[in-house]
Write an enzyme that holds these catalytic residues in place. Sequence first.
Site, mmCIF file in Angstrom:
data_model
loop_
_atom_site.group_PDB
_atom_site.id
_atom_site.type_symbol
_atom_site.label_atom_id
_atom_site.label_comp_id
_atom_site.label_asym_id
_atom_site.label_seq_id
_atom_site.Cartn_x
_atom_site.Cartn_y
_atom_site.Cartn_z
ATOM 1 N N GLU A 1 0.839 -1.225 0.000
ATOM 2 C CA GLU A 1 0.000 0.000 0.000
ATOM 3 C C GLU A 1 0.865 1.263 0.000
ATOM 4 O OE1 GLU A 1 -3.992 0.144 1.787
ATOM 5 O OE2 GLU A 1 -3.410 -1.732 2.735
HETATM 6 N N1 COS Z 1 -5.886 12.576 -4.243
HETATM 7 C C1 COS Z 1 -6.260 13.193 -5.389
HETATM 8 N N2 COS Z 1 -5.411 13.480 -6.389
HETATM 9 C C2 COS Z 1 -4.125 13.143 -6.214
HETATM 10 C C3 COS Z 1 -3.646 12.508 -5.046
HETATM 11 C C4 COS Z 1 -4.598 12.232 -4.031
HETATM 12 N N3 COS Z 1 -4.239 11.652 -2.906
HETATM 13 N N4 COS Z 1 -2.330 12.291 -5.178
HETATM 14 C C5 COS Z 1 -1.974 12.773 -6.369
HETATM 15 N N5 COS Z 1 -3.074 13.289 -6.993
HETATM 16 C C6 COS Z 1 -3.105 13.947 -8.299
HETATM 17 C C7 COS Z 1 -2.175 15.170 -8.261
HETATM 18 O O1 COS Z 1 -2.843 16.307 -7.764
HETATM 19 C C8 COS Z 1 -1.786 15.301 -9.701
HETATM 20 O O2 COS Z 1 -2.782 15.960 -10.400
HETATM 21 P P1 COS Z 1 -2.425 17.297 -11.293
HETATM 22 O O3 COS Z 1 -1.435 16.826 -12.326
HETATM 23 O O4 COS Z 1 -3.747 17.687 -11.894
HETATM 24 O O5 COS Z 1 -1.856 18.302 -10.367
HETATM 25 C C9 COS Z 1 -1.761 13.857 -10.229
HETATM 26 O O6 COS Z 1 -2.560 13.101 -9.306
HETATM 27 C C10 COS Z 1 -0.356 13.288 -10.258
HETATM 28 O O7 COS Z 1 0.156 13.403 -8.934
HETATM 29 P P2 COS Z 1 1.705 13.452 -8.585
HETATM 30 O O8 COS Z 1 2.389 14.385 -9.536
HETATM 31 O O9 COS Z 1 1.844 13.715 -7.149
HETATM 32 O O10 COS Z 1 2.143 11.961 -8.934
HETATM 33 P P3 COS Z 1 3.521 11.237 -8.793
HETATM 34 O O11 COS Z 1 3.781 10.480 -10.031
HETATM 35 O O12 COS Z 1 4.577 12.190 -8.314
HETATM 36 O O13 COS Z 1 3.237 10.109 -7.665
HETATM 37 C C11 COS Z 1 2.967 9.158 -5.497
HETATM 38 C C12 COS Z 1 2.789 10.367 -6.421
HETATM 39 C C13 COS Z 1 4.400 8.773 -5.295
HETATM 40 C C14 COS Z 1 2.379 9.642 -4.190
HETATM 41 C C15 COS Z 1 2.178 7.953 -6.048
HETATM 42 O O14 COS Z 1 2.765 7.443 -7.208
HETATM 43 C C16 COS Z 1 2.052 6.827 -5.021
HETATM 44 O O15 COS Z 1 1.249 6.900 -4.107
HETATM 45 N N6 COS Z 1 2.845 5.755 -5.214
HETATM 46 C C17 COS Z 1 2.716 4.567 -4.385
HETATM 47 C C18 COS Z 1 1.739 3.635 -4.982
HETATM 48 C C19 COS Z 1 1.303 2.598 -4.034
HETATM 49 O O16 COS Z 1 0.902 2.877 -2.922
HETATM 50 N N7 COS Z 1 1.343 1.352 -4.493
HETATM 51 C C20 COS Z 1 0.848 0.269 -3.733
HETATM 52 C C21 COS Z 1 -0.134 -0.431 -4.594
HETATM 53 S S1 COS Z 1 -1.556 -0.970 -3.839
HETATM 54 S S2 COS Z 1 -0.987 -2.365 -2.595
#
Ligand code: COS
Length: 396
Positions: free
Chosen positions: A376
């Site tokens: 997660e």
């Molecule tokens: N809620 C709503 N929108 C979100 C959000 C959230 N929690 N997090 C990101 N977004 C949106 C951003 O606002 C952005 O939108 P805009 O381009 O319109 O501004 C878009 O999504 C992309 O976000 P961001 O640039 O932050 O993405 P990144 O590629 O930098 O990734 C992380 C962000 C690292 C936080 C994400 O890839 C992540 O959570 N990775 C882990 C995945 C994970 O948990 N895997 C486990 C699988 S399930 S067991």
Amino acid sequence: MFGALRREKGKCNMQDFILTAEQKDLVAVAKDFAERELAPVVEDCDAKGEFPMDVYKKFVEQGFSTMFIPEAYGGIGAGALDLVLVNEQFAKVDAGFIVSATTAEFGVTPLRIAGTEEQIKYYFERVMDGQLGAFCLTEADAGSDASATRTTAVRDGDDYILNGSKCFISSGGIADMFTVFAVTDKEKGAHGISCFLVEKEREGVGVGKEENKMGLRLSNTTSLSFDDVRVPAKNLIGEEGQGFMIAMQSLDRSRGVNSYGCLGIAERAIDEATKYAMVRRTFGKPIIKNQGISFMLADMEIQTTAARTLLYHCADMIDKTGQYDTRLGSVTKTFVSDVAMKVTTDAVQILGGYGYSKEYPVEKLMRDAKIFQIFEGTNQIQRMVIGREMQRRYKV
Ligand code: COS
């Protein structure tokens, strides 16, 4: 000498004060079921790396699998804290079982965020029939970097055709419905990902081999492949391009409250280590009489009490506000899983050589705890999420 002022045994548990009578009943029912039905199969299933399907069937019969479904759809409509309390009892017996047994709830989250009434009803009906769901985001080259998803979905008339593969899917081999994230427009990066409901019976859906994991071995974890899988457009969840946001919001909802797994593990480690320290004697006295041991146990208790309080607070916030706070979810997930890893490692230390042996349960608890710092979103990713949320909060 102190008479009525003497403290009554066992009257210092916060659950005695903050839980409602119904919640205490729920805890008692879950504890009884887990100890009676699940405990006897844990050692064997851990050795084989097998999800106990017979126990799951009884879990369904008892109504545990539909607790999260709102009453309007025929479920029990339990709140976030109710679910944490019940699942925590299962996790104390085996966290892997309850992680797999509750994937339907994680799997439906994208639908609850952006699905149609028809899609939600359809999914819930299948869960009411005892089926499981699974959330399918991770790929071999898209783990922490979730927007690097490569699975594709190409529109073809009234359908989409999915191609690609997912890995490390919890309940991948036993679920019947998958919420799958796939690229519909590769030029748009994170904004070109969409989410689909894919039923297992669709032609081209393949289940890969089960992972031979270090811990959490009762949970079922497999890869999945999608080979020209034709899915009707009505299975698109939300709109094209909303998939990444749906995935992130799903994780916002699950990360905090899903920490029941590692909380239960930490609590069990304290039980085992304390019981052992009370009876194991060295130098003519029980080892708990040595400050080196009692301070370790005290630290385990301090950390686990703080973890429990944080998790209950996180669940209570959801029940009271209906909101899922990104920061609080990540804070909770990180803290509780880091505590579980520390506490189980210390439990092994207290049991010494026996702790390292499969004869005692603490080595398994240590193995089981590790994954909670990884799945997660790794705890490094959580710190990244928390840091970003802090920057948003303090933005001038
Ligand atoms: N809620 C709503 N929108 C979100 C959000 C959230 N929690 N997090 C990101 N977004 C949106 C951003 O606002 C952005 O939108 P805009 O381009 O319109 O501004 C878009 O999504 C992309 O976000 P961001 O640039 O932050 O993405 P990144 O590629 O930098 O990734 C992380 C962000 C690292 C936080 C994400 O890839 C992540 O959570 N990775 C882990 C995945 C994970 O948990 N895997 C486990 C699988 S399930 S067991």
